[in-house]
Design an enzyme around this catalytic site. Structure first.
Site, PDB file in Angstrom:
ATOM      1  N   LYS A 262      -1.902  -0.981  13.800  1.00  0.00           N
ATOM      2  CA  LYS A 262      -0.701  -0.933  12.977  1.00  0.00           C
ATOM      3  C   LYS A 262      -0.225   0.496  12.749  1.00  0.00           C
ATOM      4  O   LYS A 262       0.953   0.824  12.946  1.00  0.00           O
ATOM      5  CB  LYS A 262      -0.976  -1.623  11.634  1.00  0.00           C
ATOM      6  CG  LYS A 262       0.165  -1.586  10.634  1.00  0.00           C
ATOM      7  CD  LYS A 262       1.387  -2.304  11.192  1.00  0.00           C
ATOM      8  CE  LYS A 262       2.617  -2.078  10.333  1.00  0.00           C
ATOM      9  NZ  LYS A 262       2.760  -3.024   9.269  1.00  0.00           N
TER      10      LYS A 262
ATOM     11  N   THR B 253       0.866  -1.188   0.000  1.00  0.00           N
ATOM     12  CA  THR B 253       0.000   0.000   0.000  1.00  0.00           C
ATOM     13  C   THR B 253       0.899   1.234   0.000  1.00  0.00           C
ATOM     14  O   THR B 253       1.060   1.888   1.026  1.00  0.00           O
ATOM     15  CB  THR B 253      -0.930   0.021   1.240  1.00  0.00           C
ATOM     16  OG1 THR B 253      -0.131  -0.172   2.419  1.00  0.00           O
ATOM     17  CG2 THR B 253      -1.977  -1.058   1.168  1.00  0.00           C
TER      18      THR B 253
ATOM     19  N   CYS C 246       7.821   1.743   5.200  1.00  0.00           N
ATOM     20  CA  CYS C 246       6.671   1.755   6.119  1.00  0.00           C
ATOM     21  C   CYS C 246       6.505   3.069   6.867  1.00  0.00           C
ATOM     22  O   CYS C 246       5.528   3.779   6.645  1.00  0.00           O
ATOM     23  CB  CYS C 246       6.794   0.612   7.122  1.00  0.00           C
ATOM     24  SG  CYS C 246       6.538  -0.984   6.362  1.00  0.00           S
TER      25      CYS C 246
HETATM   26  C1  UDX Z   1       8.877  -0.726  10.769  1.00  0.00           C
HETATM   27  C2  UDX Z   1       8.287  -1.194  12.106  1.00  0.00           C
HETATM   28  O1  UDX Z   1       9.334  -1.299  13.075  1.00  0.00           O
HETATM   29  C3  UDX Z   1       7.588  -2.531  11.922  1.00  0.00           C
HETATM   30  O2  UDX Z   1       7.007  -2.955  13.146  1.00  0.00           O
HETATM   31  C4  UDX Z   1       6.536  -2.378  10.857  1.00  0.00           C
HETATM   32  O3  UDX Z   1       5.878  -3.602  10.632  1.00  0.00           O
HETATM   33  C5  UDX Z   1       7.150  -1.875   9.551  1.00  0.00           C
HETATM   34  O4  UDX Z   1       7.852  -0.652   9.788  1.00  0.00           O
HETATM   35  P1  UDX Z   1      11.075  -1.315   9.362  1.00  0.00           P
HETATM   36  O5  UDX Z   1      10.595  -0.337   8.350  1.00  0.00           O
HETATM   37  O6  UDX Z   1      11.593  -2.650   8.909  1.00  0.00           O
HETATM   38  O7  UDX Z   1       9.884  -1.659  10.389  1.00  0.00           O
HETATM   39  O8  UDX Z   1      12.239  -0.614  10.166  1.00  0.00           O
HETATM   40  P2  UDX Z   1      12.543  -0.117  11.650  1.00  0.00           P
HETATM   41  O9  UDX Z   1      13.473  -1.050  12.306  1.00  0.00           O
HETATM   42  O10 UDX Z   1      11.313   0.233  12.370  1.00  0.00           O
HETATM   43  O11 UDX Z   1      13.362   1.223  11.306  1.00  0.00           O
HETATM   44  C6  UDX Z   1      12.752   2.282  10.585  1.00  0.00           C
HETATM   45  C7  UDX Z   1      13.716   3.421  10.375  1.00  0.00           C
HETATM   46  O12 UDX Z   1      13.956   4.098  11.599  1.00  0.00           O
HETATM   47  C8  UDX Z   1      15.082   3.034   9.830  1.00  0.00           C
HETATM   48  O13 UDX Z   1      15.440   3.958   8.820  1.00  0.00           O
HETATM   49  C9  UDX Z   1      15.992   3.147  11.023  1.00  0.00           C
HETATM   50  O14 UDX Z   1      17.315   3.454  10.665  1.00  0.00           O
HETATM   51  C10 UDX Z   1      15.350   4.292  11.786  1.00  0.00           C
HETATM   52  N1  UDX Z   1      15.622   4.280  13.244  1.00  0.00           N
HETATM   53  C11 UDX Z   1      15.222   3.237  14.007  1.00  0.00           C
HETATM   54  C12 UDX Z   1      16.252   5.372  13.827  1.00  0.00           C
HETATM   55  O15 UDX Z   1      16.608   6.343  13.151  1.00  0.00           O
HETATM   56  N2  UDX Z   1      16.482   5.358  15.162  1.00  0.00           N
HETATM   57  C13 UDX Z   1      16.105   4.327  15.965  1.00  0.00           C
HETATM   58  O16 UDX Z   1      16.343   4.404  17.189  1.00  0.00           O
HETATM   59  C14 UDX Z   1      15.454   3.229  15.364  1.00  0.00           C
END
Ligand code: UDX
Length: 439
Positions: free
Chosen positions: A208, A85, A264
């Site tokens: 979500k 989506t 996401c």
């Molecule tokens: C996210 C959600 O965590 C997950 O539960 C959902 O289903 C999909 O979206 P994801 O996109 O795989 O998962 O990545 P995530 O680990 O959440 O990190 C997202 C972004 O935030 C990354 O760019 C990461 O580098 C950044 N981030 C994460 C930070 O800048 N600081 C942090 O402390 C944690």
């Protein structure tokens, strides 16, 4: 149980193989012939730790196959909708085209007593609408919404060992039937005592988007603190450690740096804002606009910092960028802060050499004008500055002494606050990071 999985991207492919691992007989459907061929031959179309082994095992067991023909779902009792989506072009709202198309095509082959299970992230209200469509066209068929919380890099683990199961169900007996089928498909997970939240469609859909909004807010909160640390000389990393000891706050998702990207978080908070607007509740989510703004400002600040360390001009400067994926252990570059910064540096006249352990192929397709290198050393050869923008373990573990031999100027920008500042400064590097004093 015989099941189908419609949509074989990150979510669907991992889900299909995981369901086969749980003992089900699974057919994965995707409109992309190349993807179906690759998956059928145990070739993974994306990088995800543990997925290759899982996929090979599932195919070898004979319990998993892939097809482009939705008619091949015939005989399945339960159908997972796992299509994307994305954000609509030029708008904040989610583009539901794939969800609509997948549901329409599924309806053509759906039988009474079968259950459609939505896993995609959708605007609240979508499930009720699709449930009505299913009920009108296939009497006796049901729909449930069961959002997925998997993180890239941990997709296999998160699918087989989720921290909770959320079921959005229709009311009454239909809900009981749907729940029984879901409990059956997730039996090993349910039996382990995994917490379950059983609720209506709207709550399940909102769980979500609320979860992702909270995570994005947490990251932007610490990045706002980083801006203040830059203004005051305070240290955001120690600040995060100190507030994180309070278990009401917690240390997770308080890593300041370049901010969030990926397929996401950015689009989900925007779609949530758009949906709130449609519902006349936009005020409730105006703070998410600020969350988004703080996040985007970090990228601009990173480029400014790079200019600062390059003596005020990026023109003709050789800049090495280590990491281009939106996070480590992924080859995903969707809305990648690292790629965004690399591209801006290039547009502002720097000679940018980019490397990444997994995402070079994807990045090269999107930004062919950047210069790509296979290793950190190659990327950093004669560089005027090195930027670590995705915290892959191999970059965190770099030996600053040996690495210092390859560059022209020992200047490192730690975009993810992931390096050992003392070790790098001891090796003679000028160290800069977002939210921390120069070292
Ligand atoms: C996210 C959600 O965590 C997950 O539960 C959902 O289903 C999909 O979206 P994801 O996109 O795989 O998962 O990545 P995530 O680990 O959440 O990190 C997202 C972004 O935030 C990354 O760019 C990461 O580098 C950044 N981030 C994460 C930070 O800048 N600081 C942090 O402390 C944690």
């Amino acid at each position: 149980m015989r099941i189908s999985v419609i949509g074989c991207g990150y979510l669907g492919a991992v889900h299909a193989a995981s369901m086969a691992e749980l003992g089900h007989d699974v057919v994965g459907i995707d409109v992309d012939r190349k993807k179906v061929d690759a998956l059928s031959e145990a070739r993974t179309p994306f990088y995800e730790p543990g997925f290759q082994e899982l996929l090979s095992r599932a195919l070898a067991s004979g319990r998993l196959r892939f097809s482009t023909d939705v008619a091949d779902v015939a005989g399945a009792q339960l159908h997972f909708l796992c299509v994307g989506t994305p954000q609509k072009r030029g708008e904040y709202a989610a583009d539901l085209r794939h969800v609509e198309d997948a549901t329409e095509s599924l309806i053509g082959v759906l039988g009474a007593g079968e259950l459609v299970v939505g896993k995609s992230t959708v605007p609240v209200g979508t499930a009720a609408r699709l449930a009505q469509l299913v009920a009108d066209k296939v009497p006796g068929a049901l729909l449930a919404w069961n959002p997925e919380f998997l993180r890239e890099g941990f997709a296999v683990q998160d699918t087989l060992h989720p921290d909770r199961l959320v079921y959005g169900l229709p009311p009454g007996e239909d809900g009981d039937r749907a729940r029984a089928l879901l409990d059956e498909v997730y039996a090993p997970i349910v039996d382990r005592g995994t917490p379950q939240v059983v609720t209506d469609y709207a709550t399940a859909e909102m769980v979500k988007t609320a979860a992702n909004s909270f995570l994005a807010t947490k990251i932007s909160f610490i990045n706002a603190m980083a801006e203040l640390c830059e203004a005051t000389g305070a240290d955001v990393k120690l600040l995060a450690d100190a507030i994180g000891y309070d278990d009401r706050i917690g240390r997770k998702f308080l890593n300041a740096g370049l901010g969030f990207g990926g397929g996401c978080l950015p689009k989900d908070i925007r779609a949530f804002m758009a949906r709130a607007g449609e519902l006349g509740a936009d005020q409730a989510l105006t703070f998410l606009r600020e969350v988004d703004n703080i996040n985007m400002r970090r990228r601009i600040r990173m480029v400014e910092l790079a200019r600062e360390v390059c003596d005020g001009s990026l023109l003709g400067k050789r800049v090495a960028v280590l990491g281009v994926a939106f996070k480590p252990d992924s080859d995903d570059i969707r809305d990648s802060p690292a790629l965004n910064v690399a591209a801006q540096l290039q547009l502002q006249g720097a000679v940018v050499r980019v490397t990444d352990p997994a995402a070079i192929g994807n990045s090269r397709r999107e930004w062919p004008q950047l210069d790509y290198a296979d290793t950190a050393e190659e990327a950093a050869e004669r560089a005027d500055a090195v930027l670590v923008l995705t915290e892959w373990k191999q970059y965190r573990d770099l030996d600053p002494v040996a690495f210092g031999e390859v560059v022209a100027r020992k200047r490192v920008l730690d975009g993810r606050n992931a390096l050992d500042r003392d070790a790098w400064t001891a090796a003679g590097w000028a160290y800069r990071a977002l939210g921390r004093r120069a070292g």
